[in-house]
Write a protein that holds these residues in place. Structure first.
Motif, PDB file in Angstrom:
ATOM      1  N   THR A 251      27.003  17.676 -42.667  1.00  0.00           N
ATOM      2  CA  THR A 251      26.393  18.909 -42.173  1.00  0.00           C
ATOM      3  C   THR A 251      25.484  18.682 -40.968  1.00  0.00           C
ATOM      4  O   THR A 251      25.179  19.620 -40.241  1.00  0.00           O
ATOM      5  N   GLY A 252      25.066  17.444 -40.734  1.00  0.00           N
ATOM      6  CA  GLY A 252      24.270  17.143 -39.553  1.00  0.00           C
ATOM      7  C   GLY A 252      25.118  16.898 -38.322  1.00  0.00           C
ATOM      8  O   GLY A 252      24.579  16.631 -37.237  1.00  0.00           O
ATOM      9  N   LEU A 253      26.448  17.014 -38.460  1.00  0.00           N
ATOM     10  CA  LEU A 253      27.365  16.706 -37.361  1.00  0.00           C
ATOM     11  C   LEU A 253      28.280  17.867 -37.001  1.00  0.00           C
ATOM     12  O   LEU A 253      28.470  18.178 -35.825  1.00  0.00           O
ATOM     13  N   ASN A 254      28.852  18.508 -38.012  1.00  0.00           N
ATOM     14  CA  ASN A 254      29.814  19.584 -37.760  1.00  0.00           C
ATOM     15  C   ASN A 254      30.315  20.120 -39.091  1.00  0.00           C
ATOM     16  O   ASN A 254      30.010  19.563 -40.145  1.00  0.00           O
ATOM     17  N   GLU A 255      31.098  21.196 -39.023  1.00  0.00           N
ATOM     18  CA  GLU A 255      31.824  21.658 -40.198  1.00  0.00           C
ATOM     19  C   GLU A 255      32.914  20.643 -40.518  1.00  0.00           C
ATOM     20  O   GLU A 255      33.508  20.043 -39.622  1.00  0.00           O
ATOM     21  N   LYS A 256      33.177  20.466 -41.787  1.00  0.00           N
ATOM     22  CA  LYS A 256      34.235  19.547 -42.194  1.00  0.00           C
ATOM     23  C   LYS A 256      35.582  20.249 -42.067  1.00  0.00           C
ATOM     24  O   LYS A 256      35.802  21.300 -42.653  1.00  0.00           O
ATOM     25  N   THR A 265      34.362  14.795 -36.490  1.00  0.00           N
ATOM     26  CA  THR A 265      34.090  14.915 -35.060  1.00  0.00           C
ATOM     27  C   THR A 265      32.838  15.767 -34.853  1.00  0.00           C
ATOM     28  O   THR A 265      32.842  16.955 -35.172  1.00  0.00           O
ATOM     29  N   PRO A 266      31.753  15.193 -34.355  1.00  0.00           N
ATOM     30  CA  PRO A 266      30.539  15.982 -34.129  1.00  0.00           C
ATOM     31  C   PRO A 266      30.771  17.057 -33.066  1.00  0.00           C
ATOM     32  O   PRO A 266      31.676  16.942 -32.229  1.00  0.00           O
ATOM     33  N   ILE A 300      32.700   9.775 -43.924  1.00  0.00           N
ATOM     34  CA  ILE A 300      33.220  10.297 -42.651  1.00  0.00           C
ATOM     35  C   ILE A 300      32.074  10.553 -41.670  1.00  0.00           C
ATOM     36  O   ILE A 300      32.284  10.522 -40.453  1.00  0.00           O
ATOM     37  N   ALA A 301      30.871  10.781 -42.181  1.00  0.00           N
ATOM     38  CA  ALA A 301      29.712  10.956 -41.306  1.00  0.00           C
ATOM     39  C   ALA A 301      29.212   9.601 -40.816  1.00  0.00           C
ATOM     40  O   ALA A 301      28.894   9.441 -39.630  1.00  0.00           O
ATOM     41  N   LYS A 302      29.134   8.629 -41.714  1.00  0.00           N
ATOM     42  CA  LYS A 302      28.706   7.292 -41.289  1.00  0.00           C
ATOM     43  C   LYS A 302      29.597   6.767 -40.170  1.00  0.00           C
ATOM     44  O   LYS A 302      29.106   6.234 -39.157  1.00  0.00           O
TER      45      LYS A 302
END
Length: 364
Positions: A251-256, A265-266, A300-302
């Motif tokens: 959630t700190g990067l983009n919608e999944k 992908t941010p 996937i965020a890491k």
């Protein structure tokens, strides 16, 4: 001059401590998550901070339990005598958002509600508090409490303003990015109005920057980048240490999306923000050990944090940071001086030097 900045291993919860050369201590969130059992590897934060009698500043980024738990048992609070035993740590200045101050959806006895009551008391009395953001609902609340706005306006800070700490202005300065006043009305998710700050530390001619993000979602980060660029404030988004939002949640990067099975992908703005890392910068996620099954943290965020930053940027997770003497997680301590940021590495098992390699067949 030099400082120390510490992230504590608390599972999916956050507490960070800044120690200035003056001896002053500034705390960012407080979450006592250890259950007291022999198998709980989360640090006993109450014990860890027990030697500190007073904090220059205590900031609560938002009103969730993983950023406030146990606060009512640890801090000396002025609004009620039952929180005033001598063994409690005093707060010189309390920082909360207006959304936290006005929050009504809090359980009786919850630490967040007790901290909220302390902030309200201090605001009414006109001392020892800073309220971030100034929505119309704050004016309505002040009127209902028969508090004159002009009497307390010096205690309110807006996004785009700086905060200086009494007696330490030559060593540390804070730039407030969020929450925005217009986004602090009728809040549906307590994460959304998390306090976002750039902490700027001064050591001779060297400036070191730390971004504090709470559990801020990407939509707010997108807005911060847009507004910073529009106002020529890009320099307030450079960072040497990035406090990864929301325990390394996507959630700190983009919608999944459906295709985000390996690396999310941010958004374009978050990618730009990640690229503001200075040489040899560090990213820290306050979270449990990251696997494909944890949610959060998300693997996937890491992978995204590692992929969209420069090769010399180190990714670290609090519960993965162990020493040679013990398999239990140990605090991540950064020493900051005129040479920049150094990880205090004595007896540290993890080196965090190698980034994750792309999966075979992964599209780069």
């Amino acid at each position: 001059m030099s400082q120390k900045f510490t992230f504590y291993p608390l599972g999916n919860a956050e507490t960070c401590l800044l120690e200035l050369s003056t001896g002053d201590k500034l705390l960012f969130d407080y979450a006592a998550m250890n259950d007291g059992s022999a198998t709980d590897e989360r640090i006993d934060i109450k014990q860890e901070l027990s030697g500190i009698d007073e904090f220059k500043v205590v900031m609560f980024s938002h009103a969730h339990d993983d950023h406030t738990k146990g606060a009512s048992e640890f801090f000396y609070l002025d609004h009620a005598s039952k929180y005033q035993s001598e063994d409690r740590a005093k707060i010189n200045e309390l920082w909360v958002s207006s959304a936290f101050l006005l929050e009504t959806d809090l359980e009786n006895g919850a630490d967040a509600k007790i901290i909220r009551n302390e902030a309200r008391y201090r605001l009414k009395e006109g001392y020892g508090v800073k309220i971030i953001a100034d929505p119309d609902s704050l004016s309505s609340w002040l009127e209902a409490q028969e508090i004159e706005y002009d009497d307390i306006k010096h205690l309110i800070v807006h996004a785009g303003e700086t905060i200086e700490v009494d007696g330490a202005a030559d060593e540390v300065q804070f730039f407030v990015h969020a929450p925005f006043s217009e986004d602090s009305e009728e809040v549906q998710d307590k994460n959304d109005p998390s306090i976002v700050l750039q902490m700027r530390l001064f050591n001779n001619d060297r400036e070191t920057n730390i971004l504090i993000t709470g559990d801020t979602p990407y939509k707010v980060l997108d807005k911060i980048v847009d507004i910073s660029k529009a106002n020529g404030n890009e320099s307030f988004l450079i960072w040497d240490i990035y406090d990864i939002p929301h325990h390394c949640s996507h959630t700190g990067l983009n919608e999944k999306g459906e295709k985000d099975t390996y690396r999310i992908t941010p958004t374009e703005n978050v990618q730009w923000l990640l690229q503001q890392a200075q040489q040899n910068a560090k990213m820290v996620a306050s979270c449990v050990k990251i696997t494909e099954e944890t949610s959060p943290p998300h693997m996937i965020a890491k992978r995204a944090y590692e992929y969209y930053t420069a090769a010399d940027v180190k990714f670290m997770a609090t519960m993965e940071h162990t020493s040679l003497k013990s398999s239990k997680p140990t605090p991540i301590v950064f020493e900051i001086d005129n040479l920049g940021v150094t990880l205090k590495s004595e007896n540290i098992q993890a080196t965090y030097l190698k980034k994750s390699a792309p999966r075979a067949g992964d599209e780069l």
